[in-house]
Design a protein around this motif. Structure first.
Motif, PDB file in Angstrom:
ATOM      1  N   SER A 184       0.828  -1.206   0.000  1.00  0.00           N
ATOM      2  CA  SER A 184       0.000   0.000   0.000  1.00  0.00           C
ATOM      3  C   SER A 184       0.860   1.253   0.000  1.00  0.00           C
ATOM      4  O   SER A 184       0.578   2.227  -0.716  1.00  0.00           O
ATOM      5  N   GLU A 185       1.936   1.241   0.794  1.00  0.00           N
ATOM      6  CA  GLU A 185       2.835   2.397   0.836  1.00  0.00           C
ATOM      7  C   GLU A 185       3.548   2.597  -0.497  1.00  0.00           C
ATOM      8  O   GLU A 185       3.869   3.728  -0.870  1.00  0.00           O
ATOM      9  N   LEU A 186       3.793   1.495  -1.218  1.00  0.00           N
ATOM     10  CA  LEU A 186       4.449   1.582  -2.519  1.00  0.00           C
ATOM     11  C   LEU A 186       3.458   1.794  -3.654  1.00  0.00           C
ATOM     12  O   LEU A 186       3.847   1.851  -4.826  1.00  0.00           O
ATOM     13  N   ASP A 187       2.167   1.882  -3.301  1.00  0.00           N
ATOM     14  CA  ASP A 187       1.095   2.085  -4.281  1.00  0.00           C
ATOM     15  C   ASP A 187       0.966   0.906  -5.235  1.00  0.00           C
ATOM     16  O   ASP A 187       0.546   1.061  -6.381  1.00  0.00           O
ATOM     17  N   PHE A 188       1.306  -0.303  -4.753  1.00  0.00           N
ATOM     18  CA  PHE A 188       1.113  -1.515  -5.552  1.00  0.00           C
ATOM     19  C   PHE A 188      -0.322  -2.021  -5.408  1.00  0.00           C
ATOM     20  O   PHE A 188      -0.909  -2.515  -6.369  1.00  0.00           O
TER      21      PHE A 188
ATOM     22  N   PRO B 151       8.491   2.900   4.214  1.00  0.00           N
ATOM     23  CA  PRO B 151       8.942   3.142   5.589  1.00  0.00           C
ATOM     24  C   PRO B 151       8.717   1.941   6.500  1.00  0.00           C
ATOM     25  O   PRO B 151       9.557   1.629   7.352  1.00  0.00           O
ATOM     26  N   THR B 152       7.579   1.257   6.325  1.00  0.00           N
ATOM     27  CA  THR B 152       7.284   0.094   7.172  1.00  0.00           C
ATOM     28  C   THR B 152       8.273  -1.029   6.917  1.00  0.00           C
ATOM     29  O   THR B 152       8.762  -1.675   7.856  1.00  0.00           O
ATOM     30  N   TYR B 153       8.596  -1.282   5.652  1.00  0.00           N
ATOM     31  CA  TYR B 153       9.564  -2.326   5.329  1.00  0.00           C
ATOM     32  C   TYR B 153      10.912  -2.028   5.981  1.00  0.00           C
ATOM     33  O   TYR B 153      11.548  -2.907   6.574  1.00  0.00           O
ATOM     34  N   CYS B 154      11.351  -0.770   5.874  1.00  0.00           N
ATOM     35  CA  CYS B 154      12.647  -0.397   6.457  1.00  0.00           C
ATOM     36  C   CYS B 154      12.644  -0.548   7.972  1.00  0.00           C
ATOM     37  O   CYS B 154      13.626  -1.001   8.570  1.00  0.00           O
ATOM     38  N   LYS B 155      11.532  -0.171   8.604  1.00  0.00           N
ATOM     39  CA  LYS B 155      11.441  -0.277  10.057  1.00  0.00           C
ATOM     40  C   LYS B 155      11.521  -1.738  10.501  1.00  0.00           C
ATOM     41  O   LYS B 155      12.260  -2.081  11.433  1.00  0.00           O
ATOM     42  N   ILE B 156      10.755  -2.623   9.825  1.00  0.00           N
ATOM     43  CA  ILE B 156      10.770  -4.050  10.178  1.00  0.00           C
ATOM     44  C   ILE B 156      12.129  -4.663   9.864  1.00  0.00           C
ATOM     45  O   ILE B 156      12.637  -5.522  10.617  1.00  0.00           O
ATOM     46  N   ARG B 157      12.747  -4.236   8.768  1.00  0.00           N
ATOM     47  CA  ARG B 157      14.088  -4.728   8.429  1.00  0.00           C
ATOM     48  C   ARG B 157      15.079  -4.371   9.537  1.00  0.00           C
ATOM     49  O   ARG B 157      15.930  -5.191   9.924  1.00  0.00           O
TER      50      ARG B 157
END
Length: 771
Positions: free
Chosen positions: A710-714, A737-743
Motif C-alpha cells: 500500500s505504501e508503494l502504491d502496488f 517506511p514500514t519495510y525499512c522499520k521491520i528490516r
C-alpha cells in the motif's frame, strides 16, 4: 576516538595530476597537493593565487548602480551638501565608514560619520535616526555595511528629498528599498566577478571609483574589515588582504600601531591571524562596551597622543569584555549542567543585568563547549529579556526560533546566530515549547561535526621547511583555510599545563626518535585528567611559528586528539530471564530505555528506580542496564559510542512485541505475493485468512505485506476490496517506511537477541574499538 570532531582526510589528487602541477610550477608536492585541494590546477590559476596583484582588481563600475552613486556623491561634494555616512558597530562597519570618510575628504569633501548604538538603535537603518538626520538638514545619506533592510527608512528619507545611497553586502531581502542607488556585489541580475566582498570591500570599491584609482593608503582598512567579517579570502578579497597586510607591516597607521603595542604584537609579523585573534576582538569591544564611533575616530586619527590614549582605552575595554564574559559563563554553569542532564537539546540561560554586549560571545562559548545550540538572555529592569543565540554545525537555529516567534517583540538573524527580545515571564514556557519542536527533537547533539585534515605527518615532517611552504598559500581564511595536519607517528608524549601560572591551557610534547614537537591546546586545561589517563594516538591542528627571544619554533595549535577507544566493560547477559519484573527490582543499576513508552511505564510502577532514556547525557554514570530493544542497530551503536565511560553493562533487551523483530520474508515470497495480487483483481479484504493460507503466510505476515504494498502504491483497499495498481511505478521495497522499520528490527533480533553471548560481546567490543 576523537574528542570533538569526526575527522576525514581531504580528497587527494591522482599522482599524475600532482606531478603535472609540480613540473609546470616548480612547487613542492605538498604545496601542489594543497593547491589541487583548493581547485587550483592550471598554471594561470596558481600564478594569480600565489601572486595576487592590485592590477587584477575589478573595475568598480561593474558593481550595480556604481555610476549613479559616484555621480550623486560627486554632486554633493561639489555643491557642499551635508553628507552623512551611516555605518555599523562591528569592525567591518567601522572600517567601511572610515574608508568612505577618508575618500570623501581626500577629494575635498566633508562628511559626518554616524554609527548606531548597539542596544538602543540596533543594527541597520533606524527610523528615528533617519528623522533626526532629515531634521538636521542632511541632503545625502550613504550607508556602509548595512542598508538593504531599510525599506521604510529609505522611503521616508527619499520622500523628504534626502537621497540615500546604499552600499552593502548582506543578504538581500525580497523587497529592496527604493534608494537613489544600491551598490551591492550580489544585486539581482548583476554579475560582479567577486560576489563575496565585505562591507569594507564594497566601500573600498566606491572609494576607488570616487578617486579614479584604488586608494592604496586605505588597503589596510579594507583588509581589517574583510578578515574580521570572515568572508571568503578568494579573488579580490585575497588581493585586498594581501596588500593591506603589507601596508600594515611597512607603514601602519597610528591607531593600529599603538593597538599592536597594547596587544604585544610585532608589526613586522602582522598577518591575518593578528587581525582575527588580536586586533578585531579589541576593535569589536568598542562596539560592545562603548560608542562604536570612537572606533572610526581611532582608525582615522593622525594625532599621536590621541592614538596612544585611545589604544589604552581600547585595551581596557577588551579586558573588561573578557572579564564580563568569564563571569557570565561561570554564572551559567550549573544551569547548563542541569539542562544537559535533563536531555535538553537547546540550552537557555538567563540572568539579571548581564551586559548585552557579550551575550553572543557567551552563547558561542557554551555552544562550542557543549555542542548544543545556546541562547543567553539578560533580564532588564522593565521585565524584558534581550538575548543572543548561537548554533552548532548543520542546525538552522533561526528556523527553530522562528517557529515560536509569537513570544518575541524583536527577532532577527541567520542560521547560526540570532538576536531576540521577549518578556521575562514567557521564558520558561517558550523554552519548553522550543525544545518540543520536531526539528529540535531530531537534533543529534552527540553527533560530532565532520572536519577534514589536509596532511598526515610524523613529528619530523612538522618543520620550518614545511612551514615556509605552507606560507606560500597565505593569507588564510574562509575559502582558503589554514591547512590542518594530523600527527600520528610518535614514540612517546607528555601532557601538562602550559606555563606555571594558570590551568586554562595545555601543552602536549611529542617525541619521535630524535625529533620533538610541541602542541599547544588553548582552553584545553579542563581536559588534562582525561588526556593523562587515556592514550593519545594522534593530534590534529594547524602549524604555527612561535618566536621567543629571537628563536623560532614550530608548534601545533591543537584542535583535537584521537584517544585509544578500547574500554573494559563488564557485560552481563540478562536476555533469557523469565521475569522482567524480578530483574528490574533485583538490579541496583541505572535503567536505560530506548522506547519512551517503556520508560514511562517503569517510572510509574517503580518510582524508586533510576530511569534514563538512551539519548540523555549519562557521562557521570558508569553502570547501566539496557532494558528494552533499540529501534535499529545504529541506535545501539550510538549509545555505546557516546558512553565510553561505562564499566558495567547489563543487557535485557525486553520487548512486548517480539513477533515484530522476527518478521522476515525472503525475496521470493515478496515476488510471489506481488504476482498473486496482480493476477487477482478485487479480492475481498475480509478474506485475508484464506489469502494468507494460500500464500503460506500468517495473518500477521500478510498484513505486513499489504501495508508495504500500500505504501508503494502496488495495492489499495477500496470499498472493502484489494485492488492492484494497473501500472506499477519503479520502486524498491526499501522505499516503504514500514519495510525499512521491520528490516531494522530484524537486524536488532539477529545481532543483539538471537545471538550467542560471546558473539554479542565481540560485537560490542568492535564498536568500542571503532570509536
Amino acid at each position: 576516538m576523537s574528542l570533538k570532531f569526526n575527522w576525514q582526510p581531504t580528497s587527494q589528487a591522482h599522482v599524475t595530476e600532482l606531478e603535472q602541477i609540480t613540473q609546470n610550477t616548480g612547487l613542492s608536492p605538498v604545496v601542489a597537493r594543497l593547491l589541487w585541494q583548493r581547485g587550483l590546477k592550471s598554471t594561470s590559476q596558481i600564478e594569480q593565487f600565489l601572486h595576487p596583484q592590485l592590477s587584477s582588481l575589478h573595475d568598480p563600475y561593474l558593481l550595480h548602480d556604481m555610476d549613479i552613486a559616484i555621480e550623486r556623491i560627486t554632486q554633493a561634494i561639489f555643491n557642499d551638501e551635508k553628507i552623512l555616512i551611516y555605518g555599523d558597530y562591528d569592525v567591518d562597519g567601522m572600517t567601511s565608514a572610515a574608508i568612505l570618510k577618508a575618500a570623501i575628504v581626500d577629494i575635498g569633501g566633508q562628511a559626518t560619520v554616524f554609527i548606531p548604538e548597539r542596544f538602543t538603535d540596533g543594527y541597520g537603518p533606524n527610523q528615528t535616526r533617519y528623522e533626526q538626520f532629515v531634521k538636521a538638514g542632511y541632503q545625502l545619506i550613504i550607508t556602509v555595511d548595512n542598508g538593504v533592510t531599510g525599506l521604510k527608512e529609505v522611503q521616508y528619507a527619499q520622500a523628504q528629498n534626502v537621497d540615500v545611497i546604499i552600499t552593502d553586502h548582506h543578504t538581500l531581502p525580497a523587497q529592496l528599498p527604493k534608494a537613489k542607488a544600491i551598490v551591492h556585489p550580489r544585486y539581482p541580475g548583476s554579475t560582479y566577478p567577486c560576489p563575496d566582498l565585505s562591507g569594507a570591500g564594497v566601500a573600498f570599491k566606491v572609494a576607488s571609483a570616487l578617486l579614479e584609482e584604488p586608494p592604496q593608503e586605505l588597503l589596510d582598512l579594507a583588509a581589517l574589515g574583510t578578515v574580521a567579517d570572515m568572508v571568503k579570502l578568494t579573488d579580490e578579497n585575497r588581493i585586498l588582504v594581501t596588500w593591506g597586510l603589507k601596508q600594515i607591516q611597512i607603514q601602519p597607521r597610528l591607531g593600529i600601531e599603538e593597538l599592536c603595542q597594547q596587544a604585544h604584537v610585532n608589526v613586522a609579523d602582522f598577518d591575518e591571524e593578528t587581525i582575527g585573534f588580536q586586533i578585531a576582538p579589541r576593535l569589536n569591544a568598542i562596539g560592545r562596551l562603548d560608542k562604536a564611533i570612537n572606533g572610526v575616530k581611532f582608525l582615522l586619527t593622525e594625532d599621536v597622543q590621541l592614538a596612544k590614549a585611545s589604544a589604552k582605552r581600547v585595551e581596557a575595554l577588551n579586558q573588561q569584555r573578557k572579564k564580563l564574559t568569564a563571569e557570565i559563563v561561570a554564572a551559567t554553569d550549573s544551569t547548563v549542567q542541569k539542562q544537559l542532564t535533563k536531555g535538553q537539546k537547546i540550552i537557555v540561560v538567563a540572568g539579571e543585568n548581564w551586559h548585552q554586549g557579550v551575550l553572543g560571545i557567551v552563547a558561542g562559548k557554551i555552544a562550542e563547549k557543549t555542542n548544543h545550540p545556546t541562547i543567553v538572555l539578560t533580564i532588564l529592569a522593565d521585565g524584558k529579556a534581550v538575548g543572543s543565540a548561537r548554533s552548532i554545525a548543520d542546525f538552522n537555529l533561526y528556523q527553530a526560533l522562528a517557529a515560536v516567534k509569537q513570544y518575541y517583540q524583536n527577532f532577527g538573524g541567520h542560521a547560526q546566530a540570532c538576536g531576540l527580545t521577549m518578556d521575562e515571564k514567557d521564558i520558561s514556557t517558550w523554552s519548553e515549547q522550543l525544545n518540543k519542536l520536531a526539528v529540535v527533537k531530531l537534533l543529534d547533539v552527540t553527533k560530532k561535526p565532520k572536519q577534514y585534515y589536509d596532511l598526515a605527518l610524523d613529528v619530523s615532517q612538522a618543520n620550518t621547511d614545511l612551514m615556509q611552504q605552507l606560507q606560500l598559500l597565505a593569507p588564510f581564511g574562509q575559502g582558503n583555510l589554514l591547512p590542518v595536519v594530523k600527527i600520528n607517528h610518535f614514540n612517546s608524549y607528555s601532557v601538562g599545563y602550559l606555563g606555571k601560572k594558570g590551568q586554562d591551557h595545555l601543552k602536549i610534547s611529542l617525541q619521535h626518535d630524535q625529533h620533538s614537537l610541541e602542541v599547544v591546546g588553548f582552553n584545553w586545561g579542563q581536559l588534562l585528567d582525561q588526556l593523562q589517563s587515556d592514550t593519545i594516538t594522534a593530534v590534529y591542528g594547524t602549524l604555527k611559528q612561535h618566536r621567543w627571544r629571537n628563536h623560532a619554533q614550530i608548534q601545533v595549535n591543537l584542535q583535537d586528539v584521537d584517544l585509544n577507544g578500547t574500554i573494559k566493560l563488564k557485560i552481563q547477559d540478562l536476555r533469557e530471564s523469565s521475569s522482567v519484573r524480578a530483574k528490574l527490582l533485583q538490579t541496583d543499576n541505572n535503567l536505560v530505555f530506548f522506547q519512551k513508552k517503556y520508560f514511562n511505564q517503569v517510572k510509574e510502577l517503580y518510582p524508586q528506580v533510576q530511569c534514563f532514556l538512551a539519548e540523555q547525557n549519562l557521562k557521570n554514570i558508569d553502570h547501566v542496564t539496557l532494558v528494552d530493544r533499540p529501534p535499529n542497530i545504529e541506535a545501539f551503536e550510538k549509545f555505546i559510542q557516546q558512553n565510553p565511560q561505562l564499566s558495567e553493562l547489563n543487557l535485557m533487551f525486553y520487548t512486548k512485541y517480539p513477533h515484530y523483530y522476527q518478521l522476515q520474508l525472503p525475496p521470493p515470497t515478496w515476488h510471489q505475493c506481488l504476482k498473486y495480487f496482480l493476477n487477482h483483481q478485487a479480492l475481498p479484504s475480509k478474506n485475508l485468512k484464506a489469502i494468507a493460507q494460500y500464500l503460506g503466510l500468517s495473518i500477521f505476515e500478510i498484513k505486513f505485506v499489504l501495508t508495504v504494498f500500500s505504501e508503494l502504491d502496488f495495492v489499495k483497499i477500496r470499498d472493502g476490496l484489494l485492488v492492484p495498481t494497473t501500472k506499477l511505478a519503479a520502486q524498491q521495497l526499501t522505499d516503504s517506511p514500514t519495510y525499512c522499520k521491520i528490516r531494522d528490527l530484524a537486524e536488532v533480533e539477529q545481532k543483539l537477541v538471537n545471538v550467542q553471548f560471546d558473539d554479542l560481546v565481540k560485537f560490542i567490543n568492535q564498536i568500542t574499538n571503532d570509536i
